[in-house]
Enzyme design. Structure first.
Site, PDB file in Angstrom:
ATOM      1  N   HIS A  22       0.856  -1.196   0.000  1.00 19.36           N
ATOM      2  CA  HIS A  22       0.000   0.000   0.000  1.00 19.36           C
ATOM      3  C   HIS A  22       0.892   1.246   0.000  1.00 19.36           C
ATOM      4  O   HIS A  22       1.971   1.242   0.604  1.00 19.36           O
ATOM      5  CB  HIS A  22      -0.920  -0.008   1.220  1.00 19.36           C
ATOM      6  CG  HIS A  22      -1.934   1.089   1.177  1.00 19.36           C
ATOM      7  ND1 HIS A  22      -1.640   2.374   1.551  1.00 19.36           N
ATOM      8  CD2 HIS A  22      -3.222   1.113   0.739  1.00 19.36           C
ATOM      9  CE1 HIS A  22      -2.716   3.134   1.370  1.00 19.36           C
ATOM     10  NE2 HIS A  22      -3.691   2.382   0.876  1.00 19.36           N
ATOM     11  N   GLU A  30      -3.950   2.040  -7.263  1.00 19.58           N
ATOM     12  CA  GLU A  30      -4.358   3.122  -6.372  1.00 19.58           C
ATOM     13  C   GLU A  30      -3.411   4.302  -6.569  1.00 19.58           C
ATOM     14  O   GLU A  30      -2.330   4.336  -5.961  1.00 19.58           O
ATOM     15  CB  GLU A  30      -4.276   2.657  -4.911  1.00 19.58           C
ATOM     16  CG  GLU A  30      -5.146   1.461  -4.594  1.00 19.58           C
ATOM     17  CD  GLU A  30      -5.473   1.383  -3.117  1.00 19.58           C
ATOM     18  OE1 GLU A  30      -6.652   1.535  -2.775  1.00 19.58           O
ATOM     19  OE2 GLU A  30      -4.551   1.219  -2.302  1.00 19.58           O
ATOM     20  N   GLY A  90      -7.025   8.951   0.265  1.00 14.72           N
ATOM     21  CA  GLY A  90      -7.148   9.603   1.569  1.00 14.72           C
ATOM     22  C   GLY A  90      -7.842  10.951   1.535  1.00 14.72           C
ATOM     23  O   GLY A  90      -8.304  11.417   0.489  1.00 14.72           O
ATOM     24  N   SER A  95     -10.139   7.205  -2.975  1.00 15.46           N
ATOM     25  CA  SER A  95     -11.319   8.083  -2.899  1.00 15.46           C
ATOM     26  C   SER A  95     -12.521   7.546  -3.667  1.00 15.46           C
ATOM     27  O   SER A  95     -13.260   8.304  -4.295  1.00 15.46           O
ATOM     28  CB  SER A  95     -10.983   9.502  -3.378  1.00 15.46           C
ATOM     29  OG  SER A  95     -10.137  10.141  -2.457  1.00 15.46           O
TER      30      SER A  95
HETATM   31  P1  PGA Z   1      -9.635   6.036   0.490  1.00 15.21           P
HETATM   32  O1  PGA Z   1      -8.494   4.955   0.720  1.00 15.21           O
HETATM   33  O2  PGA Z   1     -10.776   5.354  -0.211  1.00 15.21           O
HETATM   34  O3  PGA Z   1     -10.002   6.525   1.836  1.00 15.21           O
HETATM   35  O4  PGA Z   1      -9.034   7.113  -0.385  1.00 15.21           O
HETATM   36  C1  PGA Z   1      -8.159   4.084  -0.301  1.00 15.21           C
HETATM   37  C2  PGA Z   1      -6.965   3.241   0.058  1.00 15.21           C
HETATM   38  O5  PGA Z   1      -6.011   3.742   0.653  1.00 15.21           O
HETATM   39  O6  PGA Z   1      -6.957   2.045  -0.282  1.00 15.21           O
END
Ligand code: PGA
Length: 257
Positions: A96, A168, A174, A214
């Site tokens: 991640h 991602e 975030g 997001s």
């Molecule tokens: P988020 O996180 O949907 O809150 O942006 C996604 C992730 O980090 O996998």
């Protein structure tokens, strides 16, 4: 690929008690789903044993947020694949962007973890994504291709069949993230599919390619509509059971009815 994957990484947000109550609620929703959505949750290490008990008689898969690649050793604060296997996990999230950013993980480390996860029968969920500088410099495709090639280095076609990939983009993740345009996501996923098929000609088309960053109530249907988006990896929107329920119900209606 007909099946879609939908899951959430809880990051560092839920205590054991909070995780258990979340999972009880999710189980009720999951029991009523009629489609073959592959649903998964990724709790913190401290909650894994208890949450595993909660999901054991349900369709919900469970994974860990990280692990070391060695079975045992002098690595203070780390958890090994052998230890996770003792809990009986379905998958393990690897690479991640927050692990890459705050713990300096690199693609070579992630590759060792992928191999270790497969050795213990856990599906590696490998996260890749370009950051904003790389995007602005027009090198997103090169960065993503390199991440895929190194993270999946040395795998056989049979091993690759067990892998899940999550695209991602770092700039979309975030609270400060900027949701990605669905067209951009579609183009990137098609590109990633091409690289995966190049690496694994026999099984490349069957490797699930999830999108995360997001994902919210406004955009999730646009993302999933692309043929190379085989699932959604959802953070904040899935931590709240009300909004996660909307996503699951709408996906089921949209895709399977
Ligand atoms: P988020 O996180 O949907 O809150 O942006 C996604 C992730 O980090 O996998």
């Amino acid at each position: 690929m007909s099946k879609i994957w939908v899951g959430t990484n809880w990051k560092m947000t839920k205590t054991i008690a909070e995780g258990i109550s979340y999972t009880k609620e999710l189980k009720q929703i999951a029991n009523k789903l009629t489609s073959d959505i592959e649903l998964f949750i990724i709790p913190s290490h401290t909650a894994l044993v208890d949450i595993k008990k909660e999901v054991s008689n349900s369709r919900i898969k469970i994974g860990a947020q990280n692990m070391h690649w060695e079975d045992t050793g002098a690595y203070t604060g780390e958890i090994s694949p052998k230890m996770l296997n003792e809990i009986g996990l379905d998958l393990v999230e690897l690479g991640h962007s927050e692990r890459r950013q705050y713990s300096n993980e690199n693609d070579t480390d992630i590759n060792k973890k992928v191999v270790a996860a497969l050795k213990y029968g856990m599906q590696p969920l490998v996260c890749i994504g370009e950051n904003i500088q790389q995007k602005n410099n027009g090198i997103s495709l090169e960065v993503l291709a390199a991440q895929l090639k190194v993270c999946l280095k040395g795998l056989t076609e049979v091993q690759a069949q067990q892998v899940l990939i999550a695209y991602e983009p770092v700039w979309a993740i975030g609270e400060n993230g900027m949701p990605a345009d669905a067209k951009y996501v579609g183009e990137i996923h098609s590109f990633l599919r091409g690289i995966i098929v190049e690496l694994f000609p026999e099984v490349g088309n069957d490797i699930p390619l999830l999108y995360g960053g997001s994902v919210n109530l406004e955009n999730f249907l646009e993302y999933i509509d692309h043929q190379d988006v085989n699932g959604l990896f959802v953070g904040r929107t899935a931590w709240n059971m009300e909004t996660f329920t909307v996503i699951l119900h709408e996906l089921e209606k949209h895709l399977y009815q």
